[in-house]
Design an enzyme around this catalytic site. Structure first.
Site, mmCIF file in Angstrom:
data_model
loop_
_atom_site.group_PDB
_atom_site.id
_atom_site.type_symbol
_atom_site.label_atom_id
_atom_site.label_comp_id
_atom_site.label_asym_id
_atom_site.label_seq_id
_atom_site.Cartn_x
_atom_site.Cartn_y
_atom_site.Cartn_z
ATOM 1 N N TYR A 147 0.847 -1.195 0.000
ATOM 2 C CA TYR A 147 0.000 0.000 0.000
ATOM 3 C C TYR A 147 0.883 1.246 0.000
ATOM 4 C CZ TYR A 147 -3.103 3.666 1.602
ATOM 5 O OH TYR A 147 -3.776 4.840 1.716
ATOM 6 N N SER A 148 0.687 2.122 -0.975
ATOM 7 C CA SER A 148 1.335 3.426 -1.012
ATOM 8 C C SER A 148 2.854 3.294 -1.056
ATOM 9 C CB SER A 148 0.850 4.261 0.179
ATOM 10 O OG SER A 148 1.255 5.588 0.035
#
Length: 522
Positions: free
Chosen positions: A147-148
């Site tokens: 994520y990210s």
């Protein structure tokens, strides 16, 4: 003695039958799918280690990630071991004054992820997620969830595995990927470098793994998330301002925000987009009591047409697309769409206020594209896709943790440790995201073992801001960052898509809750 033997014989027979049944059940489970390990990384400020994060936070994040994305995707076998992988998740001056620069944080995280994927000792937090240890998590099949900031780690790891492949199988599930080939900010400005943050704009996530042994990848972005859906033309200041608002109001929340729609296929990767019902520029207006949301809806339709002039939505999301400063859309077409969007916004607001979707006194039709009135469909086509890919509609599984299928100990069911609620309108079957993995079982198959987890009011994924869903105010800070030198304990021996033209069913009726990860890499 004879009497005792006769009494025990039924018990012995029952034990034998039970052992036989367990053997058959094991064989049946093996036939359904191969056991696999999900290597799960967090977002900025959340290393998924102890210290660094709390056990409750890690439990919440793992459970929400599993129920919202991993289980519906079908990319992790049965059973799927859920392992939290340590990555520093730091950006100097963003996550902390004396934290690691972005590039150094990514390098340390990738080294640890590579060790895990190669079956050697690495730093992980295993269920029930109360202690971080150094040990091997060897398996023949891995799913890397990122994520990210950790999506940048995963992108680099994928490139390394293409150059130095493993004997086993590795797939990737990326959320809010700043290296997304078309839209990711690290590709939009490829070649740039920000020295005081230590961020290298290093280009797109690779999509060219060998077709004979592809690294199946699913990339999911939220519309107007400035880190992964940045405008094609950075000179369109309205679109850029909207994307900047999106880095705070959209990027931090990827849970319970609608059903991802298939956006395109490119070699080994399937791309999905989660539509954003209200543009980030107007989201603060929805926090105004009484008529705030109604006004935002009325303005959204024409504003969205103007914002979309900064994007070229016809380009496949998997095609590496740096910033195009000379990109100009069909302005005549845009003017017509803008004129049509004004009464459309009025009708949208009136029907919302009246609670009657058929009440549209100006006789306009609701926009059918997340890109607004006159916008193209979400699906941008396929470029050299690997294999046959279905386009079935798939919704996230409901907010629950399948204890029978997942090798995870019981997770606390308090509100503080609960995963974010998921889309309640889940379909009865889960189809693999990208269509390249065996489907997970239907919801009916897992109901008996499902553990209900209540939703939380404030969830923090990766935005660095905790927003109260009623007032729209910042009410706290993140859990902090991890010390790169972790004291580890001694170890103990899909989906995600709807049909290409379908609309998101989510409503952004309140300030976004972040969903359990911390301030973002970017």
């Amino acid at each position: 003695m004879t009497m005792r033997r006769s009494r025990r014989s039924p018990r012995v027979l029952a034990a034998v039958l039970l052992a036989a049944l367990l053997t058959l059940a094991t064989a049946f489970s093996a036939a359904l799918g191969n056991a696999a390990t999900a290597l799960i990384m967090g977002g900025s400020s959340h290393p998924l280690s102890i210290p660094g994060d709390t056990p409750e936070y890690i439990q919440t994040y793992i459970a929400g990630t599993d129920s919202n994305y991993i289980a519906p995707s079908g990319l992790c076998g049965l059973p799927c071991s859920l392992v939290a992988v340590y990555t520093p998740e730091q950006i100097r001056f963003v996550t902390g004054l004396f934290d690691l620069p972005f590039d150094e944080s990514v390098a340390i995280g990738q080294a640890n992820l590579d060790d895990c994927a190669r079956g050697v000792s690495c730093t992980v937090t295993l269920a029930p997620y109360t202690a971080t240890v150094s040990q091997a998590v060897a398996d023949d099949e891995y799913l890397v969830f990122a994520y990210s900031e950790s999506a940048t780690i995963a992108s680099k790891q994928k490139l390394q595995l293409i150059a130095h492949p493993l004997d086993g199988t590795v797939s990737f599930l990326l959320l809010a990927n700043p290296n997304r080939p078309n839209g990711g900010i690290l590709e939009r400005f490829v070649g740039a470098y920000v020295p005081f943050l230590g961020i290298s704009f290093d280009g797109p996530t690779p999509t060219f793994s060998p077709s004979t042994k592809p690294m199946v990848t699913v990339d999911i972005a939220r519309q107007y998330d400035g880190w992964t859906d940045f405008p094609t033309n950075p000179l369109n200041l309205l679109a850029v301002a909207n994307a900047m608002f999106g880095t705070v109001l959209v990027h931090g929340d990827y849970y319970d925000v609608g059903t991802p729609q298939l956006q395109g296929l490119y070699q080994d990767t399937s791309y999905y987009l989660i539509p954003t019902p209200i543009t980030p520029l107007l989201t603060p207006l929805t926090w105004v009591p009484l008529l705030g949301r109604t006004l935002a809806i009325a303005i959204d339709a024409p504003l969205r047409v103007l914002i979309e002039t900064g994007y070229d939505r016809t380009v496949n999301p998997g095609k590496p697309t740096p910033a195009r400063y000379l990109y100009i859309p069909d302005l005549f077409r845009a003017a017509i769409d803008f004129a049509a969007a004004i009464p459309t916004g009025w009708d949208d607001a009136i029907s919302y206020l009246a609670g009657d979707p058929d009440l549209r006194p100006f006789h306009t039709e609701p926009a059918t594209s997340p890109y607004g009135v006159g916008g193209p469909p979400v699906y941008a086509g396929a470029v050299d896709p690997y294999g046959d890919l279905p386009f079935d509609e798939v919704a996230p599984v409901e907010g629950r943790h399948d204890a029978a299928r997942r090798e995870v100990d019981e997770i606390p069911t308090t509100a503080d440790a609960a995963p974010p609620a998921t889309n309640s309108e889940a379909t009865e079957t889960d189809v693999p995201a990208g269509g390249r993995a065996d489907p997970v079982r239907t919801d009916d198959d897992v109901d008996d073992a499902a553990a209900e987890l209540p939703p939380t009011d404030v969830i923090d994924i990766d935005s660095g801001i905790d927003i109260d869903t009623d007032s729209g105010t910042d009410i706290g800070t993140d859990s902090g960052t991890a010390d790169p030198d972790i004291d580890t304990a001694d170890p103990e021996p899909a989906t995600l898509t709807s049909s290409p033209d379908a609309e998101s069913e989510s409503e952004q009726s309140s300030p976004p809750a972040s969903a359990t990860t911390g301030p973002d890499p970017q």
